[in-house]
Design an enzyme around this catalytic site. Sequence first.
Site, PDB file in Angstrom:
ATOM      1  N   HIS A  22      -1.230  -2.694  -7.186  1.00 61.17           N
ATOM      2  CA  HIS A  22      -1.930  -2.480  -5.843  1.00 61.17           C
ATOM      3  C   HIS A  22      -3.538  -2.449  -6.029  1.00 61.17           C
ATOM      4  O   HIS A  22      -4.169  -1.594  -6.744  1.00 61.17           O
ATOM      5  CB  HIS A  22      -1.586  -0.973  -5.423  1.00 61.17           C
ATOM      6  CG  HIS A  22      -2.057  -0.243  -4.161  1.00 61.17           C
ATOM      7  ND1 HIS A  22      -2.756   0.649  -3.964  1.00 61.17           N
ATOM      8  CD2 HIS A  22      -2.210  -1.399  -3.005  1.00 61.17           C
ATOM      9  CE1 HIS A  22      -3.034   0.599  -2.689  1.00 61.17           C
ATOM     10  NE2 HIS A  22      -2.906  -0.500  -2.036  1.00 61.17           N
TER      11      HIS A  22
ATOM     12  N   GLU B  15      -3.910   0.113  -9.063  1.00 60.54           N
ATOM     13  CA  GLU B  15      -2.666   0.923  -9.648  1.00 60.54           C
ATOM     14  C   GLU B  15      -1.772  -0.010 -10.057  1.00 60.54           C
ATOM     15  O   GLU B  15      -1.392  -1.069  -9.627  1.00 60.54           O
ATOM     16  CB  GLU B  15      -2.215   1.657  -8.382  1.00 60.54           C
ATOM     17  CG  GLU B  15      -3.024   2.473  -7.881  1.00 60.54           C
ATOM     18  CD  GLU B  15      -2.524   3.293  -6.350  1.00 60.54           C
ATOM     19  OE1 GLU B  15      -2.281   4.414  -6.623  1.00 60.54           O
ATOM     20  OE2 GLU B  15      -2.679   2.608  -5.500  1.00 60.54           O
TER      21      GLU B  15
ATOM     22  N   ASN C 240      -3.637   5.866  -1.596  1.00 64.63           N
ATOM     23  CA  ASN C 240      -3.502   6.100  -0.353  1.00 64.63           C
ATOM     24  C   ASN C 240      -2.881   7.314   0.029  1.00 64.63           C
ATOM     25  O   ASN C 240      -3.372   7.996   1.137  1.00 64.63           O
ATOM     26  CB  ASN C 240      -2.455   4.993   0.429  1.00 64.63           C
ATOM     27  CG  ASN C 240      -3.157   3.711   0.563  1.00 64.63           C
ATOM     28  OD1 ASN C 240      -4.446   3.801   1.091  1.00 64.63           O
ATOM     29  ND2 ASN C 240      -2.812   2.645  -0.043  1.00 64.63           N
TER      30      ASN C 240
ATOM     31  N   SER D 104       0.785  -1.335   0.136  1.00 59.21           N
ATOM     32  CA  SER D 104       0.024  -0.037   0.167  1.00 59.21           C
ATOM     33  C   SER D 104       0.962   1.336   0.148  1.00 59.21           C
ATOM     34  O   SER D 104       0.512   2.304  -0.491  1.00 59.21           O
ATOM     35  CB  SER D 104      -0.968   0.003   1.262  1.00 59.21           C
ATOM     36  OG  SER D 104      -1.698  -1.179   1.306  1.00 59.21           O
TER      37      SER D 104
END
Length: 297
Positions: A141, A153, A192, A120
């Site tokens: 991700h 991602e 994130n 992450s």
Amino acid sequence: MSVVDTDVVVIGAGLMGHGIAQCAAQAGCRVRLWGMSREEVESALARIGASVAKLHAKGRVADPPAAVVARIEPVTEFERCAGAGIYVESVVEKLDVKQEIFRRLDALAPAPALLASNTSTIPISRLAAATSHPDRCLGMHFTSPVPLMPVAEVIRTAATSDDAFARGVAFVRALGKEPIAVHKDLPGFVFNRVNLPSTVEAIRLVELGVASVEDIDKAMRLGFGRPMGPFETADMVGLDTGYYALCSLHAESGDDKFRPPDLLRRQVEAGHLGRKTGRGWYQYDAAGERIGMAPPP
Ligand SMILES: NC(=O)c1ccc[n+]([C@@H]2O[C@H](COP(=O)([O-])OP(=O)(O)OC[C@H]3O[C@@H](n4cnc5c(N)ncnc54)[C@H](O)[C@@H]3O)[C@@H](O)[C@H]2O)c1
């Protein structure tokens, strides 16, 4: 997707790893799912079977559930992961643990294998540095629950080759997800860096007594059209996973907006990790259904 990229190894059989393995098997790939123990991989396989059965009943997966599950081989010996086309690492968000996995994979995964991490927050270049082939390393991700979320991602470092990046994008598409191309290996990437500061702020508002967990969730659902509020999401993701992500992002960036709130640290230290432990910001029954608010932490 080339034939080599249909031979997949997923390292880590937790919440994310089992979901990634499931999506790859649904896409027709042969998958080896590595977990730390026999119990872990067997429980992952049982969860996958139940999830595919639900999706099949809704018409979202065409293949019979047994055929999908049969494409996944559970393994606990690392050496059994040798010789695949794509590796997706999804173990606990700790730099030393992931680096050790990448170091061990380097020996098992000759060219043209791709080494991807579902981290992450950890810069991919730090994991790639543990290998002798940083050109074949990238980030991939996903978001939770992986079988339901339509996006991932794909992150490249300065060393990732154009071919590796293109294969990563094609793999994500083959899994039925929209790829988000991330062109710089900035810790936290896109998801994130945008999402975690608002979670931190939500927890700080509770610490300050500004509003309740339930009302902040309601505010974000009703006011911003989110399917879940930040505390509901945190309980699903795992409070430990969110906490480790913030620790790593704070250490990497030095930016105070990512400093994990004390209230979150105390929850993790108390073992209140969300749905998986029956208690986080809310309380859950044995089937994982929400039954009310958790007592104040
Ligand atoms: N939970 C989410 O919503 C989410 C979303 C995107 C990415 N991620 C990332 O995915 C990764 C896995 O998270 P998760 O939610 O599946 O967590 P999880 O706690 O469900 O699973 C963690 C896995 O790591 C393994 N593990 C723990 N210590 C290990 C060690 N020393 N060596 C090898 N394996 C070890 C565990 O056995 C388990 O399989 C993390 O990097 C996390 O940041 C999580």
